[in-house]
Design an enzyme around this catalytic site. Structure first.
Site, mmCIF file in Angstrom:
data_model
loop_
_atom_site.group_PDB
_atom_site.id
_atom_site.type_symbol
_atom_site.label_atom_id
_atom_site.label_comp_id
_atom_site.label_asym_id
_atom_site.label_seq_id
_atom_site.Cartn_x
_atom_site.Cartn_y
_atom_site.Cartn_z
ATOM 1 N N ASP A 1 5.278 -8.939 -1.925
ATOM 2 C CA ASP A 1 4.517 -7.749 -2.318
ATOM 3 C C ASP A 1 5.091 -6.509 -1.624
ATOM 4 O OD1 ASP A 1 2.770 -6.075 -3.567
ATOM 5 O OD2 ASP A 1 0.967 -6.776 -2.537
ATOM 6 N N HIS B 1 -3.952 -9.547 -9.892
ATOM 7 C CA HIS B 1 -4.389 -9.065 -8.574
ATOM 8 C C HIS B 1 -5.896 -9.285 -8.562
ATOM 9 C CE1 HIS B 1 -4.424 -6.045 -5.119
ATOM 10 N NE2 HIS B 1 -5.697 -6.335 -5.343
#
Ligand code: DOR
Ligand code: ZN
Ligand code: ZN
Length: 451
Positions: free
Chosen positions: A313, A192
């Site tokens: 996600d 991330h």
């Protein structure tokens, strides 16, 4: 007819399934034909199949695509089961056409040891409807990375804004250790990429728009270049999660050393920060939505094939939590049930080709995460497949989600193209609006095993 069943079938007890007269997407084109699935695997693909099977689907108006693979979902469960659990999350996956999902480790407890990974897998095995694998959290200890790999982890997740397990990520040396450990264990690192120092809000935040404004693209640019610089030293495989800037896609794509892949989400490619102003918490996720121009260029990067995969996600929270004041509202939106109708609509509008959609949502994620028996329709592979109705019109309605998270920034969007049937390991788990699979019918996948 019973006497036509193969002997193996009788041993395993798995019913056979025949899909008749579909448009089958194989080797990057559609052919007309039938597919016989026996013992959970694709046994035969042919123009005509005379045999009968335990179950038959007449698919004349449907397109058979390989089952979708979502490499980035948050199924929660355990102490966060009030947000989502293995059954609700994988039901949402089945309804969205995803036959395989890879779950993220920021759970309670986190997936930060082999033992915890095994416990999670054990719990999942009784409750999942689609195939499910697990990513593991980055930890400082090399031996622990190796044992998480042995327990079946698909990657080591490095969450730069705030480590999942205690680690000092301000320090390059710590990250280098994580990259080295992953390389030694032959695991990719999923990153991330937002630089922690860039996302500290420096002023009072009153609205979601201001909150998004405090989390600029610069945070991503810095994190991507930092990880690329360290990758050069170590040479491990890196998968960049939910990249939001076209410039990140080009830095990753033009990297001369290889071993890299990039992921984009439906929300970052279809929505801009204008949605935050209109929808507030419903459009709040991290990384946040970007300005209009960046959004349309990101979509183009995806459609032309410069991004490697699409992942959702899927990050469910309760509406009560989401409605808190901006800095207390957890980021994240559910995505499993909206990705496919939204992307099929892009195919209908000729903004994306069907071949690209299959690569981005199935073939490429299967390839980069080592799922060699998934991601395509061929004889001999696992019977994971979806039947899509390209003509079916719909409207995104969060009240109808199987996910526990009944909200979406796409609420009310009109769609064309829908998942009609989802088949996991040769069994129909979703059909025409209904979940038909049973909790426990999906398989727990371990990295490296055929699955
Ligand atoms: O929006 C997000 N939600 N981004 C993340 O990185 C984490 C996720 C979550 O777990 O809710
Ligand atoms: Zn993330
Ligand atoms: Zn995530």
């Amino acid at each position: 007819m019973d006497n036509l069943k193969s002997p193996e079938n009788e041993i395993s007890g798995l019913p056979s399934l025949l899909i008749r007269d579909a448009h089958i997407w194989t080797e990057n084109r559609a052919i007309r034909g039938s597919i016989l699935i026996e013992d959970g695997r694709i046994q035969r693909i042919a123009r005509r199949i005379a045999e009968q099977a335990d179950e038959e689907i007449l698919a004349e108006r449907l397109v058979a695509l390989p089952g979708l693979v979502d490499a980035h979902v948050h199924l929660r469960d355990m102490r966060l089961a009030y947000k989502e659990d293995f059954t609700s999350g994988t039901s949402a996956a089945a309804a969205g056409g995803f036959t395989t999902v890879l779950d993220m480790p920021n759970t309670l407890p986190p997936t930060d040891s082999a033992q915890r990974l095994r416990e999670k897998a054990r719990r999942a095995s009784r409750n999942i409807l689609v195939n499910t694998g697990f990513h593991a959290a980055a930890v400082g200890d090399r031996a622990a990375v190796e044992t998480m790999k042995m327990a079946g982890a698909f990657s080591i997740k490095l969450y730069l804004p705030k480590p999942i397990a205690p680690l000092d990520l301000g320090d390059d040396l710590t990250i280098v250790e994580v990259l080295k450990a992953a390389k030694e264990a032959s695991l990719p690192v999923t990153v991330h990429a937002e630089d922690a120092a860039q996302i500290e809000p420096t002023r009072e935040i009153r609205t979601f728009k201001e909150l998004v404004g405090s989390r600029l693209g610069k945070a991503e640019t810095m994190a991507v270049s930092r990880i690329l610089r360290l990758q050069k030293q170590i040479g491990c495989r890196i998968h960049f999660c939910h990249v939001t800037l076209p410039s990140s896609i080009s830095s990753i794509g033009n990297w001369p050393l290889g071993g890299l892949s990039s992921e984009v989400t439906p929300h970052h490619t279809l929505l801009s920060e204008d949605s935050v102003e209109k929808l507030g918490w419903k459009a709040w996720m991290v990384p946040p939505l970007r300005p209009r121009r960046a959004r349309s260029r990101l979509f183009r990067e995806m459609a032309t094939g410069n991004a490697t995969i699409i992942a959702t996600d899927h990050a469910p929270h309760t509406i009560k939590e989401k409605r808190r004041p901006p800095q207390k509202s957890p980021p994240g939106i559910p995505g499993l049930e909206t990705a496919m109708p939204l992307m099929l609509t892009m195919v209908y509008k000729r903004k994306l080709s069907l071949g690209r959609l299959v690569s981005l949502l199935s073939t490429n994620p299967a390839k980069i995460f080592g799922l060699s028996s998934r991601g395509s329709i061929r004889e001999g592979v696992d019977g994971d497949m979806i039947l899509v109705d390209m003509k079916k019109k719909g409207k995104i309605d969060p009240d109808k989600f199987f996910s526990k998270a009944h909200y979406s920034p796409f609420e009310g969007w009109k769609t064309q193209g829908a998942v009609h049937t989802t088949i996991v390991n040769g069994s129909v788990v979703y059909s025409n609006g209904e979940i038909t699979g049973k909790p426990g019918s999906g398989k727990v996948l371990r990295n490296g095993s055929r699955g």
